[in-house]
Enzyme design. Structure first.
Site, PDB file in Angstrom:
ATOM      1  N   CYS A  93       0.811  -1.216   0.000  1.00  0.00           N
ATOM      2  CA  CYS A  93       0.000   0.000   0.000  1.00  0.00           C
ATOM      3  C   CYS A  93       0.850   1.274   0.000  1.00  0.00           C
ATOM      4  O   CYS A  93       1.486   1.575  -1.004  1.00  0.00           O
ATOM      5  CB  CYS A  93      -0.982  -0.055   1.173  1.00  0.00           C
ATOM      6  SG  CYS A  93      -2.314   1.147   1.011  1.00  0.00           S
ATOM      7  N   ARG A 127     -12.257   7.196  -1.377  1.00  0.00           N
ATOM      8  CA  ARG A 127     -11.319   6.280  -0.741  1.00  0.00           C
ATOM      9  C   ARG A 127     -11.721   4.842  -1.069  1.00  0.00           C
ATOM     10  O   ARG A 127     -12.905   4.501  -1.020  1.00  0.00           O
ATOM     11  CB  ARG A 127     -11.378   6.513   0.769  1.00  0.00           C
ATOM     12  CG  ARG A 127     -10.290   5.835   1.526  1.00  0.00           C
ATOM     13  CD  ARG A 127     -10.218   6.300   2.980  1.00  0.00           C
ATOM     14  NE  ARG A 127      -9.046   5.705   3.570  1.00  0.00           N
ATOM     15  CZ  ARG A 127      -7.823   6.226   3.477  1.00  0.00           C
ATOM     16  NH1 ARG A 127      -7.628   7.382   2.897  1.00  0.00           N
ATOM     17  NH2 ARG A 127      -6.799   5.592   3.991  1.00  0.00           N
ATOM     18  N   HIS A 193      -3.786  -5.559   2.173  1.00  0.00           N
ATOM     19  CA  HIS A 193      -3.472  -5.834   3.575  1.00  0.00           C
ATOM     20  C   HIS A 193      -4.085  -7.184   3.915  1.00  0.00           C
ATOM     21  O   HIS A 193      -4.869  -7.743   3.148  1.00  0.00           O
ATOM     22  CB  HIS A 193      -4.087  -4.768   4.487  1.00  0.00           C
ATOM     23  CG  HIS A 193      -3.612  -3.376   4.211  1.00  0.00           C
ATOM     24  ND1 HIS A 193      -2.326  -2.963   4.482  1.00  0.00           N
ATOM     25  CD2 HIS A 193      -4.249  -2.299   3.686  1.00  0.00           C
ATOM     26  CE1 HIS A 193      -2.205  -1.680   4.146  1.00  0.00           C
ATOM     27  NE2 HIS A 193      -3.355  -1.260   3.661  1.00  0.00           N
TER      28      HIS A 193
HETATM   29  N1  GLN Z   1      -1.835   6.954   2.862  1.00  0.00           N
HETATM   30  C1  GLN Z   1      -1.991   6.163   1.667  1.00  0.00           C
HETATM   31  C2  GLN Z   1      -3.340   6.324   0.964  1.00  0.00           C
HETATM   32  O1  GLN Z   1      -4.331   6.624   1.591  1.00  0.00           O
HETATM   33  C3  GLN Z   1      -1.741   4.692   1.963  1.00  0.00           C
HETATM   34  C4  GLN Z   1      -2.705   4.080   2.935  1.00  0.00           C
HETATM   35  C5  GLN Z   1      -2.317   2.676   3.317  1.00  0.00           C
HETATM   36  O2  GLN Z   1      -1.153   2.325   3.390  1.00  0.00           O
HETATM   37  N2  GLN Z   1      -3.296   1.853   3.643  1.00  0.00           N
HETATM   38  O3  GLN Z   1      -3.390   6.147  -0.234  1.00  0.00           O
END
Ligand code: GLN
Length: 237
Positions: A93, A127, A193
């Protein structure tokens, strides 16, 4: 390679938000179950980054934490040197974004990355949160990959990077091309994840085989009913 396989857990103090340190535990356990000595070494913001480990993993993080990680990895280029020597690296990520050419944070700040991946990342309107299932495109992987994504950044691949997989459920890289993750040389990135390697043992063994310098088919099979159960459950969910 020393007789102990050394797994570098890169910056768990800032890139540890999503439990991706579990990937290092899975690598160590699958090595030990096959009779190899293996240890995890945390590389924190207090340490330079060694280039001599056998395998490296980096986890996800919030924007502010990933900025700290980016600065550290650019200042101490041990990871880049290890990757240039062919050491397998797994980046989860935010780590995809950090290892790319640049990323833009949700606040609109553009940050230069480590350039291990020919990718760029910019925030998307929505998101991406939820379960992901993909079909792998990487040679040697055949089982669907599953995981949980939670990111606002959308990642665009340049010509030197190839996607890890094609999305069958969820968002993935998030720029509308249906791809998930990135592969460049010995470095693999994914938005999954889970931890990803607990949910995708074939990917774990791909990295282990690379670290050992043998084909994955030479690794003794591990019969782990709880892993099989978890996979069945996640593929049904
Ligand atoms: N901060 C990054 C985003 O929102 C990665 C988030 C994460 O590692 N889950 O894209």
């Amino acid at each position: 390679m020393s007789s102990t396989i050394r797994i570098g857990l890169v910056l768990p103090d800032v890139m540890g938000t999503y439990g991706d340190g579990g990937n290092a535990l899975v690598l160590r356990q699958r090595l030990r179950m096959r009779g190899y000595d293996a240890e995890i070494i945390d590389i924190t913001l207090a340490d330079p980054v060694p280039d001599s480990f056998d395998i490296y993993t980096l986890g996800g993080a919030e924007d502010s934490a990933q900025r700290l990680a980016t600065r550290h990895l650019r200042k101490y280029p041990g990871l880049q040197q290890a990757a240039a020597k062919g050491a397998p690296v797994l980046a989860i990520c935010a780590a995809i974004q950090v290892l790319g050419n640049w990323y833009e944070t949700s606040a609109g700040e553009k940050v230069d990355g480590v350039s291990l991946f020919d990718v760029t990342t910019a925030p998307q309107d929505v998101r991406a949160i939820g379960e992901v299932t993909t079909t792998p495109l990487l040679d040697g992987l055949s089982a669907p990959l599953t995981g949980f994504e939670n990111h606002r950044g959308g990642t665009t691949l340049g010509p030197d990077a190839t996607p890890l997989a094609r999305v069958t459920r969820g968002v993935g890289n998030g720029v509308g091309d249906g791809t998930e993750g990135v592969v460049q040389g010995s470095v693999i990135g994914t938005y999954l994840h889970g931890p990803a390697l607990a949910r995708n043992p074939e990917l774990a063994d791909h990295l282990i085989a690379k670290a050992l310098g043998i084909p994955a088919t030479e690794l003794s099979p591990l019969d782990l009913p709880e892993v099989t159960r978890l996979r069945r459950e996640r593929l049904r969910a």
